[in-house]
Scaffold this motif. Structure first.
Motif, PDB file in Angstrom:
ATOM      1  N   PHE A 145      -2.291  -8.135   4.526  1.00  5.92           N
ATOM      2  CA  PHE A 145      -0.856  -8.328   4.261  1.00  5.92           C
ATOM      3  C   PHE A 145      -0.247  -7.075   3.642  1.00  5.92           C
ATOM      4  O   PHE A 145       0.751  -6.550   4.122  1.00  5.92           O
ATOM      5  N   SER A 146      -0.900  -6.552   2.596  1.00 12.04           N
ATOM      6  CA  SER A 146      -0.272  -5.418   1.890  1.00 12.04           C
ATOM      7  C   SER A 146      -0.274  -4.157   2.757  1.00 12.04           C
ATOM      8  O   SER A 146       0.686  -3.388   2.733  1.00 12.04           O
ATOM      9  N   VAL A 147      -1.329  -3.947   3.557  1.00 11.19           N
ATOM     10  CA  VAL A 147      -1.341  -2.774   4.455  1.00 11.19           C
ATOM     11  C   VAL A 147      -0.230  -2.907   5.496  1.00 11.19           C
ATOM     12  O   VAL A 147       0.496  -1.945   5.787  1.00 11.19           O
ATOM     13  N   ARG A 148      -0.068  -4.108   6.029  1.00 13.94           N
ATOM     14  CA  ARG A 148       0.965  -4.293   7.069  1.00 13.94           C
ATOM     15  C   ARG A 148       2.371  -4.187   6.481  1.00 13.94           C
ATOM     16  O   ARG A 148       3.281  -3.691   7.145  1.00 13.94           O
ATOM     17  N   VAL A 149       2.566  -4.667   5.247  1.00 14.46           N
ATOM     18  CA  VAL A 149       3.887  -4.499   4.626  1.00 14.46           C
ATOM     19  C   VAL A 149       4.170  -3.004   4.468  1.00 14.46           C
ATOM     20  O   VAL A 149       5.266  -2.528   4.792  1.00 14.46           O
ATOM     21  N   GLY A 150       3.162  -2.227   4.030  1.00 14.82           N
ATOM     22  CA  GLY A 150       3.341  -0.771   3.910  1.00 14.82           C
ATOM     23  C   GLY A 150       3.736  -0.161   5.248  1.00 14.82           C
ATOM     24  O   GLY A 150       4.662   0.658   5.326  1.00 14.82           O
ATOM     25  N   ALA A 151       3.064  -0.583   6.322  1.00 16.88           N
ATOM     26  CA  ALA A 151       3.357  -0.021   7.652  1.00 16.88           C
ATOM     27  C   ALA A 151       4.762  -0.416   8.123  1.00 16.88           C
ATOM     28  O   ALA A 151       5.479   0.391   8.725  1.00 16.88           O
ATOM     29  N   GLU A 152       5.160  -1.655   7.834  1.00 14.81           N
ATOM     30  CA  GLU A 152       6.515  -2.098   8.213  1.00 14.81           C
ATOM     31  C   GLU A 152       7.578  -1.288   7.471  1.00 14.81           C
ATOM     32  O   GLU A 152       8.591  -0.899   8.048  1.00 14.81           O
ATOM     33  N   LEU A 153       7.332  -1.051   6.169  1.00 11.53           N
ATOM     34  CA  LEU A 153       8.298  -0.274   5.392  1.00 11.53           C
ATOM     35  C   LEU A 153       8.384   1.144   5.943  1.00 11.53           C
ATOM     36  O   LEU A 153       9.469   1.721   6.054  1.00 11.53           O
ATOM     37  N   ALA A 154       7.220   1.705   6.325  1.00 13.99           N
ATOM     38  CA  ALA A 154       7.211   3.062   6.885  1.00 13.99           C
ATOM     39  C   ALA A 154       8.109   3.102   8.124  1.00 13.99           C
ATOM     40  O   ALA A 154       8.927   4.014   8.296  1.00 13.99           O
TER      41      ALA A 154
ATOM     42  N   ALA B 185       4.812   8.425   7.038  1.00 19.60           N
ATOM     43  CA  ALA B 185       3.362   8.223   7.119  1.00 19.60           C
ATOM     44  C   ALA B 185       2.949   7.150   6.120  1.00 19.60           C
ATOM     45  O   ALA B 185       3.639   6.921   5.115  1.00 19.60           O
ATOM     46  N   LEU B 186       1.837   6.502   6.437  1.00 16.75           N
ATOM     47  CA  LEU B 186       1.287   5.511   5.520  1.00 16.75           C
ATOM     48  C   LEU B 186       0.083   6.128   4.834  1.00 16.75           C
ATOM     49  O   LEU B 186      -0.886   6.521   5.482  1.00 16.75           O
ATOM     50  N   LYS B 187       0.179   6.247   3.523  1.00 16.30           N
ATOM     51  CA  LYS B 187      -0.984   6.718   2.767  1.00 16.30           C
ATOM     52  C   LYS B 187      -1.751   5.474   2.344  1.00 16.30           C
ATOM     53  O   LYS B 187      -1.250   4.683   1.548  1.00 16.30           O
ATOM     54  N   TRP B 188      -2.963   5.321   2.916  1.00 16.45           N
ATOM     55  CA  TRP B 188      -3.721   4.104   2.634  1.00 16.45           C
ATOM     56  C   TRP B 188      -3.903   3.926   1.134  1.00 16.45           C
ATOM     57  O   TRP B 188      -4.143   4.905   0.442  1.00 16.45           O
ATOM     58  N   PRO B 189      -3.774   2.700   0.585  1.00  9.42           N
ATOM     59  CA  PRO B 189      -3.584   1.473   1.358  1.00  9.42           C
ATOM     60  C   PRO B 189      -2.132   1.171   1.738  1.00  9.42           C
ATOM     61  O   PRO B 189      -1.905   0.543   2.751  1.00  9.42           O
ATOM     62  N   ASN B 190      -1.157   1.567   0.935  1.00 10.54           N
ATOM     63  CA  ASN B 190       0.189   1.118   1.288  1.00 10.54           C
ATOM     64  C   ASN B 190       1.340   1.958   0.743  1.00 10.54           C
ATOM     65  O   ASN B 190       2.455   1.471   0.646  1.00 10.54           O
TER      66      ASN B 190
ATOM     67  N   LEU C 106      -0.729  -4.668  -5.572  1.00 13.58           N
ATOM     68  CA  LEU C 106      -1.130  -6.064  -5.328  1.00 13.58           C
ATOM     69  C   LEU C 106      -2.062  -6.503  -6.445  1.00 13.58           C
ATOM     70  O   LEU C 106      -3.107  -5.895  -6.658  1.00 13.58           O
ATOM     71  N   GLN C 107      -1.671  -7.548  -7.162  1.00 13.46           N
ATOM     72  CA  GLN C 107      -2.520  -8.070  -8.231  1.00 13.46           C
ATOM     73  C   GLN C 107      -2.773  -9.551  -7.980  1.00 13.46           C
ATOM     74  O   GLN C 107      -1.865 -10.260  -7.530  1.00 13.46           O
ATOM     75  N   THR C 108      -3.988  -9.991  -8.290  1.00 13.18           N
ATOM     76  CA  THR C 108      -4.323 -11.397  -8.043  1.00 13.18           C
ATOM     77  C   THR C 108      -4.878 -12.052  -9.305  1.00 13.18           C
ATOM     78  O   THR C 108      -5.407 -11.376 -10.181  1.00 13.18           O
ATOM     79  N   ARG C 109      -4.729 -13.356  -9.365  1.00 16.32           N
ATOM     80  CA  ARG C 109      -5.381 -14.165 -10.410  1.00 16.32           C
ATOM     81  C   ARG C 109      -5.938 -15.390  -9.723  1.00 16.32           C
ATOM     82  O   ARG C 109      -5.311 -15.933  -8.817  1.00 16.32           O
ATOM     83  N   SER C 110      -7.091 -15.832 -10.194  1.00 15.13           N
ATOM     84  CA  SER C 110      -7.719 -16.936  -9.453  1.00 15.13           C
ATOM     85  C   SER C 110      -7.698 -18.259 -10.195  1.00 15.13           C
ATOM     86  O   SER C 110      -8.142 -19.274  -9.663  1.00 15.13           O
ATOM     87  N   THR C 111      -7.193 -18.279 -11.452  1.00 11.73           N
ATOM     88  CA  THR C 111      -7.157 -19.542 -12.170  1.00 11.73           C
ATOM     89  C   THR C 111      -5.738 -19.871 -12.637  1.00 11.73           C
ATOM     90  O   THR C 111      -4.996 -18.950 -12.968  1.00 11.73           O
ATOM     91  N   PRO C 112      -5.362 -21.122 -12.736  1.00 14.34           N
ATOM     92  CA  PRO C 112      -6.117 -22.303 -12.289  1.00 14.34           C
ATOM     93  C   PRO C 112      -6.150 -22.431 -10.767  1.00 14.34           C
ATOM     94  O   PRO C 112      -6.999 -23.103 -10.225  1.00 14.34           O
ATOM     95  N   GLU C 113      -5.209 -21.781 -10.075  1.00 13.33           N
ATOM     96  CA  GLU C 113      -5.263 -21.745  -8.610  1.00 13.33           C
ATOM     97  C   GLU C 113      -4.994 -20.310  -8.193  1.00 13.33           C
ATOM     98  O   GLU C 113      -4.376 -19.544  -8.945  1.00 13.33           O
ATOM     99  N   PRO C 114      -5.467 -19.892  -7.008  1.00  6.02           N
ATOM    100  CA  PRO C 114      -5.280 -18.497  -6.633  1.00  6.02           C
ATOM    101  C   PRO C 114      -3.812 -18.133  -6.430  1.00  6.02           C
ATOM    102  O   PRO C 114      -3.089 -18.833  -5.713  1.00  6.02           O
ATOM    103  N   ILE C 115      -3.386 -17.070  -7.107  1.00  8.42           N
ATOM    104  CA  ILE C 115      -2.037 -16.551  -6.874  1.00  8.42           C
ATOM    105  C   ILE C 115      -2.123 -15.029  -6.752  1.00  8.42           C
ATOM    106  O   ILE C 115      -3.082 -14.413  -7.211  1.00  8.42           O
ATOM    107  N   ALA C 116      -1.101 -14.457  -6.141  1.00  5.67           N
ATOM    108  CA  ALA C 116      -1.031 -13.005  -6.028  1.00  5.67           C
ATOM    109  C   ALA C 116       0.403 -12.581  -6.285  1.00  5.67           C
ATOM    110  O   ALA C 116       1.343 -13.345  -6.019  1.00  5.67           O
ATOM    111  N   VAL C 117       0.560 -11.390  -6.818  1.00  5.05           N
ATOM    112  CA  VAL C 117       1.900 -10.822  -6.983  1.00  5.05           C
ATOM    113  C   VAL C 117       1.892  -9.448  -6.324  1.00  5.05           C
ATOM    114  O   VAL C 117       1.068  -8.595  -6.644  1.00  5.05           O
TER     115      VAL C 117
END
Ligand code: BTN
Length: 252
Positions: free
Chosen positions: A75-84, A96-101, A115-126
């Motif tokens: 998701f984050s790589v493709r968002v970077g490519a779309e923005l490019a 140009a896209l400088k990996w990752p995004n 991209l940051q993630t947390r796994s408790t109490p349920e998986p979320i990402a920001v």
């Protein structure tokens, strides 16, 4: 839908923190937090993200991926490519896209994604996005640019925001388990330092090799001492640098 719920603030420490806080309070998938100014903006690899008030698009999107947690890399790589692609169209400058995004316009960075993630109490990402919209070149760090500098005319941050939201929804709605062949080709065609010798730094670890392209999971294919590996995190620079410690890629 991403952006159906959106909060807008004047100044906050970091839109990332606020998005995580709203998640704790039950905010729905796709909630956006946007600010004119951040006093403690965060970048990748523990860096700070500095921006002048009112001159950048600063936003974070809360994702509740449920069983799609493993798709966030693509998701984050493709968002970077779309923005490019969007930025190339509106500025007329090759992007140009400088990996990752990161998106580069004429080799200068115009936007970054965290991209940051947390796994408790349920998986979320920001997913946080910072875009230099109207800052003059002389007030930006070396190797950075803004959309306005590249366009030679002004553009409203609100217009950029609408484009970003539309791009994110396109990507989210078409997200597969892995990148398709055509998505890989599209990203590889834009990949900064493709086929070049690079150093990949992740915290205090380094890996030197040649960039081959993106992997189906959104990672970076890199040949090290004649062996191809896929890495999922790190910061790319051109050419070899002094080694600090042997880097161990995820799949080695
Ligand atoms: C990078 O290139 O290092 C990623 C930069 C991400 C910056 C954005 S600005 C909005 C959001 N809030 C933050 O504190 N960081 C992200």
């Amino acid at each position: 839908m991403i952006g159906r719920t959106a909060w807008r603030f004047n100044a906050v420490p970091s839109t990332q923190d606020l998005a995580f806080r709203l998640a704790e309070l039950g905010a729905p998938h796709g909630t956006v937090v946007r600010a004119e100014q951040q006093t403690a903006g965060r970048g990748r690899q523990g860096r700070r993200w500095e921006s002048r008030p009112g001159e950048s698009l600063l936003m974070s999107v809360l994702l509740r991926p449920a069983d799609r947690m493993h798709q966030l890399g693509t998701f984050s790589v493709r968002v970077g490519a779309e923005l490019a692609s969007e930025f190339e169209q509106i500025t007329g400058t090759p992007a140009a896209l400088k990996w990752p995004n990161d998106v580069l316009l004429g080799s200068r960075k115009v936007s970054g994604i965290l991209l940051q993630t947390r796994s408790t109490p349920e998986p979320i990402a920001v997913l946080g996005i910072g875009i230099n919209v109207s800052t003059p070149l002389e007030l930006l760090p070396e190797n950075a640019t803004s959309l306005q500098e590249q366009m030679g005319q002004s553009i409203l941050t609100d217009v950029v925001y609408e484009q970003v939201i539309a791009a994110m929804n396109r990507v989210w709605e078409s997200l597969g388990h892995q990148l398709t062949e055509s998505q890989i080709t599209e990203i590889d065609d834009r990949l900064w330092l493709r086929h070049a010798e690079v150093t990949l730094q992740d915290a205090d670890r380094q890996l030197r090799g040649i960039v081959m392209g993106v992997a189906p999971n959104g990672g970076l294919r890199i040949v090290v001492d004649g062996v191809e590996r896929t890495v999922v995190a790190g910061e790319l620079t051109r050419g070899p640098r002094e080694a600090t410690q042997q880097y161990r890629p995820e799949n080695s």
